[in-house]
Design an enzyme around this catalytic site. Structure first.
Site, PDB file in Angstrom:
ATOM      1  N   ARG A  70      98.652  16.402 -12.403  1.00 60.42           N
ATOM      2  CA  ARG A  70      99.602  16.804 -11.359  1.00 60.42           C
ATOM      3  C   ARG A  70     100.822  17.391 -12.073  1.00 60.42           C
ATOM      4  O   ARG A  70     100.915  17.366 -13.302  1.00 60.42           O
ATOM      5  CB  ARG A  70      99.955  15.668 -10.388  1.00 60.42           C
ATOM      6  CG  ARG A  70      99.902  14.278 -10.889  1.00 60.42           C
ATOM      7  CD  ARG A  70     100.932  13.921 -11.902  1.00 60.42           C
ATOM      8  NE  ARG A  70     102.266  14.285 -11.444  1.00 60.42           N
ATOM      9  CZ  ARG A  70     103.285  14.491 -12.220  1.00 60.42           C
ATOM     10  NH1 ARG A  70     103.170  14.405 -13.541  1.00 60.42           N
ATOM     11  NH2 ARG A  70     104.466  14.819 -11.749  1.00 60.42           N
ATOM     12  N   ALA A 115     103.458  20.941 -11.437  1.00 59.25           N
ATOM     13  CA  ALA A 115     103.126  22.350 -11.196  1.00 59.25           C
ATOM     14  C   ALA A 115     102.508  23.063 -12.407  1.00 59.25           C
ATOM     15  O   ALA A 115     101.429  23.673 -12.289  1.00 59.25           O
ATOM     16  CB  ALA A 115     104.368  23.081 -10.686  1.00 59.25           C
ATOM     17  N   GLN A 126     105.919   8.662  -9.076  1.00 61.32           N
ATOM     18  CA  GLN A 126     105.818   9.407 -10.342  1.00 61.32           C
ATOM     19  C   GLN A 126     106.993   9.103 -11.266  1.00 61.32           C
ATOM     20  O   GLN A 126     106.872   9.201 -12.487  1.00 61.32           O
ATOM     21  CB  GLN A 126     105.778  10.918 -10.076  1.00 61.32           C
ATOM     22  CG  GLN A 126     104.495  11.423  -9.457  1.00 61.32           C
ATOM     23  CD  GLN A 126     104.582  11.510  -7.955  1.00 61.32           C
ATOM     24  OE1 GLN A 126     105.284  10.717  -7.314  1.00 61.32           O
ATOM     25  NE2 GLN A 126     103.880  12.447  -7.364  1.00 61.32           N
ATOM     26  N   ASP A 177     108.236  22.920  -7.832  1.00 62.77           N
ATOM     27  CA  ASP A 177     106.847  23.317  -7.598  1.00 62.77           C
ATOM     28  C   ASP A 177     106.732  24.765  -7.144  1.00 62.77           C
ATOM     29  O   ASP A 177     105.707  25.408  -7.334  1.00 62.77           O
ATOM     30  CB  ASP A 177     106.197  22.390  -6.568  1.00 62.77           C
ATOM     31  CG  ASP A 177     106.116  20.989  -7.146  1.00 62.77           C
ATOM     32  OD1 ASP A 177     107.098  20.232  -7.004  1.00 62.77           O
ATOM     33  OD2 ASP A 177     105.114  20.679  -7.793  1.00 62.77           O
ATOM     34  N   LYS A 206     109.487  17.767  -5.275  1.00 63.69           N
ATOM     35  CA  LYS A 206     109.035  16.497  -4.692  1.00 63.69           C
ATOM     36  C   LYS A 206     109.973  16.035  -3.581  1.00 63.69           C
ATOM     37  O   LYS A 206     111.198  16.120  -3.706  1.00 63.69           O
ATOM     38  CB  LYS A 206     108.966  15.451  -5.808  1.00 63.69           C
ATOM     39  CG  LYS A 206     108.500  14.070  -5.410  1.00 63.69           C
ATOM     40  CD  LYS A 206     107.175  14.069  -4.703  1.00 63.69           C
ATOM     41  CE  LYS A 206     106.067  14.726  -5.502  1.00 63.69           C
ATOM     42  NZ  LYS A 206     104.853  15.016  -4.719  1.00 63.69           N
TER      43      LYS A 206
HETATM   44  O1  MRU Z   1     102.936  15.785  -6.487  1.00 67.22           O
HETATM   45  P1  MRU Z   1     103.231  16.088  -7.917  1.00 67.22           P
HETATM   46  O2  MRU Z   1     103.282  14.873  -8.785  1.00 67.22           O
HETATM   47  O3  MRU Z   1     102.309  17.149  -8.484  1.00 67.22           O
HETATM   48  O4  MRU Z   1     104.685  16.694  -7.875  1.00 67.22           O
HETATM   49  C1  MRU Z   1     105.314  17.062  -9.070  1.00 67.22           C
HETATM   50  C2  MRU Z   1     106.700  17.521  -8.875  1.00 67.22           C
HETATM   51  O5  MRU Z   1     107.216  17.590  -7.777  1.00 67.22           O
HETATM   52  C3  MRU Z   1     107.429  17.970 -10.090  1.00 67.22           C
HETATM   53  O6  MRU Z   1     108.794  17.704  -9.982  1.00 67.22           O
HETATM   54  C4  MRU Z   1     107.241  19.486 -10.233  1.00 67.22           C
HETATM   55  O7  MRU Z   1     105.876  19.800 -10.257  1.00 67.22           O
HETATM   56  C5  MRU Z   1     107.871  20.004 -11.446  1.00 67.22           C
HETATM   57  S1  MRU Z   1     106.865  19.637 -12.845  1.00 67.22           S
HETATM   58  C6  MRU Z   1     107.452  20.276 -14.238  1.00 67.22           C
END
Ligand code: MRU
Length: 374
Positions: free
Chosen positions: A59, A61, A210, A251, A262
């Site tokens: 997970r 981005a 997370q 993302d 998030k």
């Molecule tokens: O649902 P996720 O865990 O994939 O969400 C991740 C996020 O929201 C991160 O903050 C975002 O991807 C930036 S990662 C460098």
């Protein structure tokens, strides 16, 4: 990044052989098992890759993008025809809707192979996936360097005579979310390594935690001082003057500078704005959707309500268990992301430098990418 003395990326070919694209798969860290168990998972097919993205074995981005790129290469190994390419691309793109890196990576690999003879496509896609992963590492390293400048400047301004600069972050935007280094955490790692005293407030990031599970794990492994806080604590700490800056990832950031990240990021940005706390977003250009004009257009993923109604963790006896925390029959709603309006963002930290969260700001750093979308 190092885990128990060994250097890891989050995704790598399972075999180092030159013809790895013919037979071996791609290996990832199973993030659903962290922080308690560090195990890897092998993805042998496009469907394995799509499942890993959907189930959040991988997970974040940038890592979603790299996994999708390798997934397309694995799909072409099974069927490199035009129809096979289109079907694999469609399946991967549908795995998760919000992080634009996914579609960006699939489109980039597709464009690279579409005009090649069918027999050459899998190898070319594999090489392109590797290039995407390598580029992500370099972009995150550059983000770290640019963010380090901001942290050093704020630390000098705060003049805290040895007291740490307090940085708040939300979710996990560290190396686990990318291929290495991370976006929001890269400047923090570099500041720590450079001897700048830092302390990180880690939002737990309900419902999947997370922050509590992954960001705390990463920071702990690197030795960075940190404290996990409930998602609703940041505002109080800002009012008390105990947050010097916030850095989050993204993302999808769109052409007007609106930032999707998030769920809960928006509330932190509002609190930061109200308290005069600088609020930075760190992201590579692969996370910028130059074609989308406003954050309100971003598709927001809605995940299973079970993520909210249940919690998993380790018992005192060392077993992993899942328990229900919501009364039977109470409905739950679980949108995974929200959009922070550009006006609440102090700056975007990218691989090309820091800019305002606005069309003009993005144009100053990425003129050719913005122009191509106009
Ligand atoms: O649902 P996720 O865990 O994939 O969400 C991740 C996020 O929201 C991160 O903050 C975002 O991807 C930036 S990662 C460098």
């Amino acid at each position: 990044m190092k885990i128990q003395g060994s250097h890891y990326r989050t995704i790598w070919p399972a075999s180092g052989a030159a013809d790895a694209h013919l037979s071996s798969g791609v290996r990832v860290i199973d993030q659903t098992r962290l922080p308690f168990t560090f195990i890897t998972a092998d993805l042998f097919s496009m469907n394995d890759a799509a499942h890993a993205i959907r189930a959040m074995i991988v997970r974040g981005a940038p890592l979603i993008g790299a996994t999708a790129a390798y997934g397309l290469a694995l799909g072409l190994r099974a069927d490199a025809s035009d129809a096979g390419l289109a079907a694999a691309a469609a399946t991967l793109k549908a795995a998760r809707p919000t992080a634009v890196n996914l579609a960006w990576a699939v489109d980039r690999v597709s464009a690279k192979v579409a005009t090649l003879p069918v027999d050459d496509r899998a190898a070319a896609a594999w090489a392109e996936a590797a290039a995407i992963a390598d580029a992500d590492v370099e972009q995150c390293r550059a983000i770290g360097q640019h963010g380090l400048g901001i942290i050093k400047a704020l630390a000098a301004k705060a003049g805290k005579s040895g007291k740490p600069l307090n940085i708040l972050t939300h979710c996990n935007a560290g190396w686990l979310a990318c291929v290495d280094w991370g976006t929001a955490l890269a400047p923090i790692y570099m500041a720590f390594d450079a001897g700048v005293p830092v302390h990180v407030w880690v939002d737990e990031t309900r419902p999947r935690n997370q922050g509590a599970s992954l960001t705390a794990y990463e920071l702990g492994a690197h030795g960075v001082p940190h404290t996990v806080i409930a998602d609703n604590t940041g505002g109080l700490l800002m009012q008390r003057g105990e947050v010097d800056m916030a850095i989050v990832g993204s993302d999808r950031t769109v052409a007007n500078g609106d930032v999707c990240n998030k769920v809960g990021t928006y509330l932190k940005a509002l609190a930061a704005h109200d308290n005069g706390v600088p609020f930075y977003v760190a992201l590579p250009s692969s996370t910028i959707d130059f074609e989308m004009q406003a954050g309100s257009l971003i598709p927001i993923e809605e995940r299973d309500a079970r993520e909210l109604t249940h919690m998993s963790g380790r018992t005192e006896q060392g077993t992993l268990e899942t328990v229900r925390i919501v009364p039977e029959g109470s409905p739950a709603l679980n949108p995974a992301f929200d959009v922070t309006p550009a006006r609440l963002v102090t700056g975007l930290i990218t691989e090309r430098g820091v800019c305002a969260a606005s069309r003009a700001g993005l144009r100053s750093l990425f003129p050719e990418m913005l122009a191509a979308a106009e």
